[in-house]
Design a protein around this motif. Sequence first.
Motif, mmCIF file in Angstrom:
data_model
loop_
_atom_site.group_PDB
_atom_site.id
_atom_site.type_symbol
_atom_site.label_atom_id
_atom_site.label_comp_id
_atom_site.label_asym_id
_atom_site.label_seq_id
_atom_site.Cartn_x
_atom_site.Cartn_y
_atom_site.Cartn_z
ATOM 1 N N GLY A 18 2.796 8.792 1.226
ATOM 2 C CA GLY A 18 4.225 8.554 1.069
ATOM 3 C C GLY A 18 4.523 7.503 0.004
ATOM 4 O O GLY A 18 5.473 7.631 -0.777
ATOM 5 N N LEU A 19 3.711 6.464 -0.058
ATOM 6 C CA LEU A 19 3.921 5.417 -1.061
ATOM 7 C C LEU A 19 3.717 5.974 -2.468
ATOM 8 O O LEU A 19 4.462 5.652 -3.398
ATOM 9 C CB LEU A 19 2.955 4.257 -0.807
ATOM 10 N N LYS A 20 2.712 6.814 -2.607
ATOM 11 C CA LYS A 20 2.457 7.401 -3.933
ATOM 12 C C LYS A 20 3.602 8.305 -4.340
ATOM 13 O O LYS A 20 4.007 8.349 -5.508
ATOM 14 C CB LYS A 20 1.144 8.182 -3.913
ATOM 15 N N GLU A 21 4.165 9.035 -3.375
ATOM 16 C CA GLU A 21 5.294 9.910 -3.695
ATOM 17 C C GLU A 21 6.487 9.083 -4.145
ATOM 18 O O GLU A 21 7.197 9.445 -5.086
ATOM 19 C CB GLU A 21 5.652 10.758 -2.488
ATOM 20 N N MET A 22 6.727 7.971 -3.471
ATOM 21 C CA MET A 22 7.851 7.120 -3.877
ATOM 22 C C MET A 22 7.613 6.543 -5.266
ATOM 23 O O MET A 22 8.549 6.340 -6.034
ATOM 24 C CB MET A 22 8.060 5.994 -2.860
ATOM 25 N N THR A 23 6.373 6.269 -5.583
ATOM 26 C CA THR A 23 6.060 5.767 -6.918
ATOM 27 C C THR A 23 6.331 6.858 -7.954
ATOM 28 O O THR A 23 6.929 6.603 -8.999
ATOM 29 C CB THR A 23 4.591 5.337 -7.006
ATOM 30 N N ASP A 24 5.922 8.094 -7.642
ATOM 31 C CA ASP A 24 6.168 9.216 -8.559
ATOM 32 C C ASP A 24 7.651 9.421 -8.782
ATOM 33 O O ASP A 24 8.086 9.798 -9.862
ATOM 34 C CB ASP A 24 5.578 10.509 -7.979
ATOM 35 N N GLU A 25 8.427 9.189 -7.727
ATOM 36 C CA GLU A 25 9.866 9.405 -7.834
ATOM 37 C C GLU A 25 10.589 8.208 -8.419
ATOM 38 O O GLU A 25 11.809 8.216 -8.533
ATOM 39 C CB GLU A 25 10.439 9.718 -6.440
ATOM 40 N N GLY A 26 9.851 7.160 -8.769
ATOM 41 C CA GLY A 26 10.472 6.002 -9.394
ATOM 42 C C GLY A 26 11.205 5.094 -8.421
ATOM 43 O O GLY A 26 11.972 4.221 -8.828
ATOM 44 N N ILE A 27 10.964 5.282 -7.102
ATOM 45 C CA ILE A 27 11.681 4.458 -6.125
ATOM 46 C C ILE A 27 11.062 3.068 -6.066
ATOM 47 O O ILE A 27 11.758 2.067 -5.910
ATOM 48 C CB ILE A 27 11.640 5.137 -4.740
ATOM 49 N N VAL A 28 9.740 3.010 -6.169
ATOM 50 C CA VAL A 28 9.048 1.716 -6.211
ATOM 51 C C VAL A 28 8.070 1.748 -7.371
ATOM 52 O O VAL A 28 7.623 2.817 -7.788
ATOM 53 C CB VAL A 28 8.285 1.402 -4.904
ATOM 54 N N SER A 29 7.737 0.552 -7.863
ATOM 55 C CA SER A 29 6.796 0.503 -8.978
ATOM 56 C C SER A 29 5.468 -0.113 -8.569
ATOM 57 O O SER A 29 4.452 0.141 -9.189
ATOM 58 C CB SER A 29 7.398 -0.293 -10.132
ATOM 59 N N SER A 30 5.455 -0.926 -7.528
ATOM 60 C CA SER A 30 4.183 -1.510 -7.115
ATOM 61 C C SER A 30 4.186 -1.726 -5.614
ATOM 62 O O SER A 30 5.245 -1.937 -5.002
ATOM 63 C CB SER A 30 3.946 -2.836 -7.838
ATOM 64 N N TRP A 31 3.030 -1.663 -5.031
ATOM 65 C CA TRP A 31 2.891 -1.887 -3.593
ATOM 66 C C TRP A 31 1.425 -2.116 -3.280
ATOM 67 O O TRP A 31 0.537 -1.869 -4.103
ATOM 68 C CB TRP A 31 3.410 -0.693 -2.788
ATOM 69 N N GLY A 32 1.172 -2.630 -2.092
ATOM 70 C CA GLY A 32 -0.211 -2.801 -1.665
ATOM 71 C C GLY A 32 -0.323 -2.363 -0.218
ATOM 72 O O GLY A 32 0.643 -2.426 0.540
ATOM 73 N N ILE A 33 -1.475 -1.881 0.176
ATOM 74 C CA ILE A 33 -1.669 -1.444 1.551
ATOM 75 C C ILE A 33 -3.105 -1.696 1.953
ATOM 76 O O ILE A 33 -4.028 -1.594 1.143
ATOM 77 C CB ILE A 33 -1.312 0.064 1.711
ATOM 78 N N GLY A 34 -3.282 -2.052 3.221
ATOM 79 C CA GLY A 34 -4.639 -2.248 3.714
ATOM 80 C C GLY A 34 -4.618 -2.476 5.206
ATOM 81 O O GLY A 34 -3.574 -2.795 5.787
ATOM 82 N N VAL A 35 -5.775 -2.332 5.822
ATOM 83 C CA VAL A 35 -5.907 -2.607 7.251
ATOM 84 C C VAL A 35 -6.144 -4.096 7.414
ATOM 85 O O VAL A 35 -7.102 -4.646 6.857
ATOM 86 C CB VAL A 35 -7.080 -1.809 7.881
ATOM 87 N N GLN A 36 -5.264 -4.746 8.138
ATOM 88 C CA GLN A 36 -5.409 -6.177 8.405
ATOM 89 C C GLN A 36 -6.002 -6.298 9.801
ATOM 90 O O GLN A 36 -5.319 -6.114 10.812
ATOM 91 C CB GLN A 36 -4.034 -6.842 8.335
ATOM 92 N N GLU A 37 -7.280 -6.585 9.864
ATOM 93 C CA GLU A 37 -7.986 -6.496 11.157
ATOM 94 C C GLU A 37 -7.450 -7.503 12.156
ATOM 95 O O GLU A 37 -7.290 -7.188 13.339
ATOM 96 C CB GLU A 37 -9.481 -6.688 10.929
ATOM 97 N N MET A 38 -7.152 -8.692 11.698
ATOM 98 C CA MET A 38 -6.705 -9.709 12.651
ATOM 99 C C MET A 38 -5.313 -9.422 13.196
ATOM 100 O O MET A 38 -4.941 -9.912 14.244
ATOM 101 C CB MET A 38 -6.754 -11.084 11.998
#
Lengths: 172, 345
Positions: free
Chosen positions: B156-176
């Motif tokens: 979904g984030l990549k799709e929003m980037t393709d559509e120009g809705i967002v230009s940068s983002w980060g994602i990851g599993v935060q174990e704590m």
Amino acid sequence: MTNEELNEKLSALSQGDKAAFEEIYKEVKTSAFTVIYRITQDRHLSEDILQEFFVRLYRTPPKAPLNNPKAYLMRMVHNLTVDSLRKQPNNADIGDYENALSAKEEEIDERLDLNNAMKKLSLEERRIVVLHINGGLKFREISEITEIPLGTVLWKYRRAILRLKVILNGGK
Amino acid sequence: MNMKRITSVITFFLCMSMFSVTAFGAYETSVAAETYPPTTEVYATDVYAVATAEEIGNADTEPYNTGAQFETMGDLYQHWYMTAGTEVAYPDYVCGVWSVDGGMESLMVAVTKDEKGEAGKEEILSLVRNHESVSFTYMAYSYAELHSVQEKVTVGLKEMTDEGIVSSWGIGVQEMDNAVVVDIDTSSEQVQEFMNDCFEQYGNMIIFNNGSIQIMDTTVATGVDIGGERDGTAENEYSILAGDGNVGAIPVEEGIPEGEIGAVSIAAEDNRSDILIWTAAAAVLIIGISIGIIAMRTSRARQTEAGNITDNGRLNSSQVEAILKSTSEEPQRDIFGKVMKEIEK
């Protein structure tokens, strides 16, 4: 026309005011017909549905004031369109939410042609796209109208836009 | 697709492959540089092979599982990463692993709060000799589950980037946090809709960070402590960077109340491989990306139905939406007249 003004006209319509009805017709006609036509892809049927919509609107106007009268009218338009499509022979699209685009795909014309592009979407995708873009409905409202889960609505909308992008870019 | 574009795409993927191979080589080198307390026995191919008391030497420290294969939890943790065949290195009952003492001598292992987690805890204790090197806590979601959510949300984030809705983002599993954390500008309506959709689907498995503001679904509590080992706050605990092979301490900001963990600063890593290898990898990546960008931007012009030539033939999703919004259909017949006739019947 703002929502407040539209509410006033609907209120006047419920008193039988034909002048108000004509103003409502002029205000809503284009967006309503666009939604209907882009879903049905049949001009003659769309005009029949539009006529039926306004007749019903005159005979049983909604009880104003509405929170969002434009959205209410678009819902009426959508529901009438879907009901009309169900009554059509060869209604294979109804309920066929995974209308096999790949089975119908033909060689893509390189010229920009929005209507041809819309024809290549499934019925469900057309409904979601036109209700959001031309009907002005939020995704949550579309989810309620179409009884499709919100996440699915969002996903299908994005997929439809991406398909249109591919088609309008010449299938590349 | 023309030959120029095909060539550009192939070259791009070759560069990406070269980068992956080079980066992997650098990773291998950096992992080999890590040192752990030496053990006397040779690891067998069977992970459950048991060493004898004579082979491991001093066996009088309590609690101490003399029959286990790995000296400390740190050794087992390293073994998981060395032998992982996928992006998820942990067994599926593990929610996360982090350091308690800032190093590798004392690790906290979060397991799922169910029978699988209980069995997993026993399995870990059977594999590790020095039980003082490991402590346990319970959490709601396994790392594998969260990783699966991360993959879906990334689409979904990549799709929003393709559509120009967002230009940068980060994602990851935060174990704590036992959650997937997304760093993104949440000011736009589309991102807020996406966020609400994610909360509806994933509940408190996902957290959104907008700068220093953390947005989460707090309707379901997570992280039930088994008592004793961890008091539920993140103070004075450290997390281990997972997934990229870099192991080290990440200090959590002190004094932050429970449930309001802010952005975690990432410390620089030690024991890096040869600088030249990483520089070469970065150069290959930059070249590959440049080729990809050039290929995308040098598309041929297109001609519309009206005969106009557009200087950039590729529409993006926002332009498609704009076209749909700005064009409309009109009925050809006199609908109003027919409506009035019908009404007046």
